[in-house]
Design an enzyme around this catalytic site. Structure first.
Site, short mmCIF file in Angstrom:
data_model
loop_
_atom_site.label_atom_id
_atom_site.label_comp_id
_atom_site.label_asym_id
_atom_site.label_seq_id
_atom_site.Cartn_x
_atom_site.Cartn_y
_atom_site.Cartn_z
N ASP A 691 0.76 -1.21 0.00
CA ASP A 691 -0.06 0.14 -0.07
C ASP A 691 0.91 1.45 -0.19
O ASP A 691 1.02 1.87 1.00
CB ASP A 691 -1.09 0.07 1.10
CG ASP A 691 -1.98 0.82 1.03
OD1 ASP A 691 -2.24 1.59 0.07
OD2 ASP A 691 -2.64 1.36 2.25
N SER A 787 -5.24 8.58 6.00
CA SER A 787 -4.75 7.94 5.08
C SER A 787 -3.50 8.40 4.29
O SER A 787 -3.99 9.62 3.86
CB SER A 787 -5.64 7.06 4.21
OG SER A 787 -6.54 6.22 4.92
N GLY A 788 -2.65 7.68 4.20
CA GLY A 788 -1.38 8.10 3.28
C GLY A 788 -0.50 9.28 4.00
O GLY A 788 0.70 9.46 3.46
#
Length: 837
Positions: A691, A787-788
């Site tokens: 991911d 996220s990220g």
């Protein structure tokens, strides 16, 4: 009386004045009795003596009369209504009626012999057959529920595939008001065609009849397309070329240059009947832009149908590769802007392979052979098939398949996206990974069947096969990994991921600090930056060269040293000083405080950050709204999570913007456009493995923004985080699982890294490319919107900050004993540098 005269003189002309002077005194005196009579007299005389109006004055007088006023009002209303209706027709209804819906389709006409003349659109035979088919298609839709919207069908090409008959490639156009656009949805248009064929199916055959035309219902595919597709590929287009390979194995050169002047050019490839097409790309020189400006799309058809995309190239190609169609047609759609852009390659007709092998293994396990994917080394087409039948020397031996970058796992509820396998009636799914695996079959004569199952072309695979002892897969001195690999037992729990999935490093007891014994210190304690032994023996001779491994720091010269965290620690450890090169990173400079850190706004249990505290933090906005986080790697590269861009629309860089140097949402020091998004090729949307994604900015951020914008340091593969490190997760995500309002100020929360053993206890099969971080109570955690974003860790003594993790996934937000799961960045250091260097 003089006053009356003067008044009448002002309201009359010269002749009227003389008439008043001629009137008798008696006449006047009679009317003087009352003021009312006097006024009426004056008015009567005015009316009698007023000149008749001429021209506009007369028209005005007539129009202002009461009978005519109603007529005037009615006429004005009528004119206004007509004008408004005309405007509505021109700007709304006419525009609506001119809204076109365009479709590209393909189907097979069975029991009709294909003749070479069908390849020439100008031939009498093509025109005759095309008119017949066009008439049939039109009749299907003229009696359907969308008959009033149907405009025309255009037969583009006739070809033949390996099933015989004639393959029809066609366009359809509908004229649809936008309010009625759902009536011609893609599924609806295809369903109408299928239903028309389905009514005539007989005897379990897939062939039905449309006005006497035999149509294979299984071959029907209709996709919605853009108007630009229809206009650029349609009849009369100046940038469509057709090439034909009439002999198997004969290479046909194919070169395209941007100097040709077309932004969109299309090449239709056709091969001899019964064959397939192999396209070889020698080089493709373009500017990488995620297929926004420069791109090549290869279709498994002669029209640009979304359901028939074989492969898309958005990056420059320097190493030659090839791909294969499923039939004897292929369409190349080029888009190259001006500049020194070019495509070089060739195509050829190839005979469809009968991929079936009978293999006998040897008695000795060390003797191996090779099996390959169909059409190897070409990319796998969406449809292919291969069978291998193995035979070992005796029933005590099974078959071991060692793959280079591929793994087989039992099929679950979802389908197989990267290969369908049947091994002795048991179904497995294949997927791509970045390491070796071994798949063992405990049978002396197994049959292995493989089928392609990707929507598009997929990477090829190869495997070494050998026999193995079913009762003892590994030697007694070796440990059997979950990946099927065999590693020496002495390497178990040594801190090095020998199994490639950490199965040799989990459920290990804490190693003892053998500081004064005869046996060497455990690798975990050696040169990790902390004094684990009171005598300091664990931190001496750390710069001496040693054998290279994932837990040893490698200098640019290729030599390795014992020191794990040598990168940018302020000490010259490598002889070539490469460990202190490229260290303008991970040094925040606090500028000013915003509010108080009372924890009123939280990431989950976090506090407000201050300006300049996390200069590598980026807020990624999709269509103007916060969607994910990211970190600054360099002046023109960011790093984030792959799942932020996993859906088709999310992968378009034009919808994204990066907000840099920002503390409070809306106060970014710099907003950058995204040029391209590089998602890891092995990213798995179901397991969130691999991911990770990179984003290239269209323009570098200006150096004047430093220190409010600054890169974070990338950890080398040997980088180790100990208990004395300080780790912080940051972001603008929600403050709790139930929260509905995003915080405006950047939040920070301190978390601790968990061992992989504890991580697997919480979540089960966590890959070696993931790590867990949080607190046992769950009170500090990342959440939706983070996220990220970065998980940054700082070494003891106020060292530089390194990007240790990327916010990836987790069970809810802030739940006890369910920490956040992050992408382990040091597993991807070489992959990152391969793209940004």
């Amino acid at each position: 009386m003089g006053t009356e005269r003067e008044a009448n003189g002002k309201t009359s002309g010269g002749d009227d004045a003389s008439q008043l002077e001629a009137a008798s005194i008696a006449d006047v005196s009679v009317e003087v009795a009352t003021v009312d009579h006097t006024l009426r007299k004056i008015c009567r005389k005015c009316r009698k003596t007023r000149r008749k109006p001429k021209g506009l004055k007369w028209l005005q007088a007539r129009l202002l009369s009461i009978p005519h006023l109603a007529v005037i009002i009615a006429a004005v209303v009528c004119v206004v209504v007509i004008i408004m209706w005309s405007l509505l027709w021109v700007f709304i209804f006419r525009r609506e009626s001119n809204s076109g819906a365009y479709f590209a389709g393909v189907f097979r006409v069975a029991n009709v012999e294909f003749i070479p003349e069908y390849r020439q659109a100008e031939s009498h035979e093509f025109v005759s057959m095309a008119n017949k088919i066009q008439h049939v298609v039109s009749n299907v839709y003229k009696v359907s529920s969308v008959a009033r919207l149907y405009k025309q069908a255009v037969i583009s090409d006739l070809s033949n595939n390996n099933k015989g008959g004639v393959l029809v490639h066609f366009w359809m156009v509908f004229v649809v008001p936008r309010l009625k656009s759902p009536a011609v949805c893609e599924e609806c248009v295809e369903a109408i065609f299928r239903d028309s064929v389905h009514t005539s199916l007989m005897n379990r055959s897939s062939v039905g009849y449309l006005l006497g035309l035999p149509v294979d219902i299984d071959s029907i595919l209709i996709n919605a397309v853009q108007r630009s597709d229809y206009s650029s590929y349609g009849a009369g287009s100046q940038c469509v070329d057709k090439l034909y390979a009439n002999l198997p194995g004969l290479s046909v050169p194919l070169n395209v240059f941007s100097s040709w002047g077309g932004v969109n050019c299309h090449v239709k490839l056709t091969a001899v009947p019964g064959s397939m097409i192999r396209l070889t790309v020698t080089s493709f020189l373009i500017e990488p832009s995620d297929c926004v400006s420069d791109a090549l799309t290869v279709y498994d058809a002669l029209l640009p149908m979304r359901g028939r995309i074989l492969h898309r190239m958005c990056e420059p190609v320097s190493n030659s590769f090839s791909l294969v169609s499923t039939s004897n047609v292929m369409l190349l759609s080029f888009r190259m802007t001006s500049g020194n852009k070019s495509f070089r390659g060739h195509f050829e007709a190839i005979v469809k392979e009968m991929c079936m092998s009978q293999i006998e293994t040897q008695l000795e396990p060390g003797i191996t052979g090779q099996i390959y994917s169909p059409f190897h080394p070409s990319l796998l087409p969406p449809q292919c098939f291969c069978t291998w039948k193995f035979e070992t020397p005796n029933s005590a031996l099974g078959v071991a398949l060692q793959f280079e970058n591929y793994v087989l796992k039992p099929k679950e509820v979802k389908g197989c996206e990267h290969g369908w396998w049947k091994v002795n009636e048991i179904i497995f799914c294949g997927s791509y990974v970045g390491h070796h695996t071994v798949f063992r079959i405990a049978d002396h004569s197994p049959e292995v069947e493989f089928r392609c199952s990707s929507r598009n072309s997929a990477q090829p695979f190869q495997a070494s096969y050998s026999s193995y002892n079913i009762s003892q897969p590994c030697l007694q001195s070796h440990f059997l990994c979950s990946t099927g690999l065999c590693v020496e037992k002495s390497r178990r729990c040594d801190g090095l991921d020998d199994c490639q999935d950490e199965s040799d490093e989990v459920f290990c007891s804490r190693p003892t600090k053998n500081c004064g014994g005869n046996s060497p210190l455990h690798p975990l304690f050696v040169c990790n930056g902390e004094t684990d032994c009171t005598n300091g023996i664990d931190e001496i001779n750390c710069t001496q060269e040693t054998t290279c491994s994932a837990i040893r720091y490698q200098c640019n010269s290729g030599s390795c040293i014992l020191k794990k965290n040598a990168k940018c620690d302020g000490v010259l450890d490598c002889q070539d000083h490469s460990d202190e090169a490229d260290c303008a990173c991970g040094r925040p400079s606090l500028v000013k405080s915003i509010g108080s850190s009372t924890g009123q706004e939280r990431i989950v249990g976090g506090d407000n950050s201050v300006e300049g505290e996390w200069p590598w933090q980026v807020s990624l906005h999709f269509s103007g709204n916060l969607y994910c986080g990211a970190s600054v790697l360099s002046s023109d590269w960011l790093i984030s999570a792959a799942h932020c861009f996993s859906k088709e629309r999310l992968s378009d860089p034009r919808y994204w913007s990066a907000h840099l140097g920002m503390l409070t949402q809306g106060s970014a020091k710099h907003v950058a456009e995204i040029q391209r998004i590089v998602v890891h090729e092995y990213y798995n949307a179901y397991t969130f493995d691999y991911d990770i994604a990179l984003l290239q900015l269209k323009k570098p951020w200006p150096p004047s923004l430093s220190p409010l914008v600054q890169p974070v340091c990338l950890p080398p593969s040997s980088h180790t985080v100990t208990d004395s490190h300080r780790c912080i997760v940051t972001g603008w995500g929600y403050r709790s699982e139930e929260d509905k309002v995003l915080p405006s100020v950047l939040q920070k929360a301190e978390v601790s890294l968990l061992s992989q053993t504890d991580c697997k206890k919480s979540y089960g099969p966590v890959s070696s490319r993931m790590l867990c971080a949080g607190v046992p109570s769950g009170e500090r955690d990342a959440c939706r919107g983070d996220s990220g974003g970065p998980l940054s860790c700082q070494g003891p003594g106020g060292g530089r900050w390194f990007l240790i993790g990327i916010v990836s996934w987790g069970a809810g937000c802030g739940r006890p004993n369910l920490p956040g799961v992050y992408t382990r960045v040091n597993k991807f250091t070489s992959w990152i540098y391969s793209h940004i260097s």
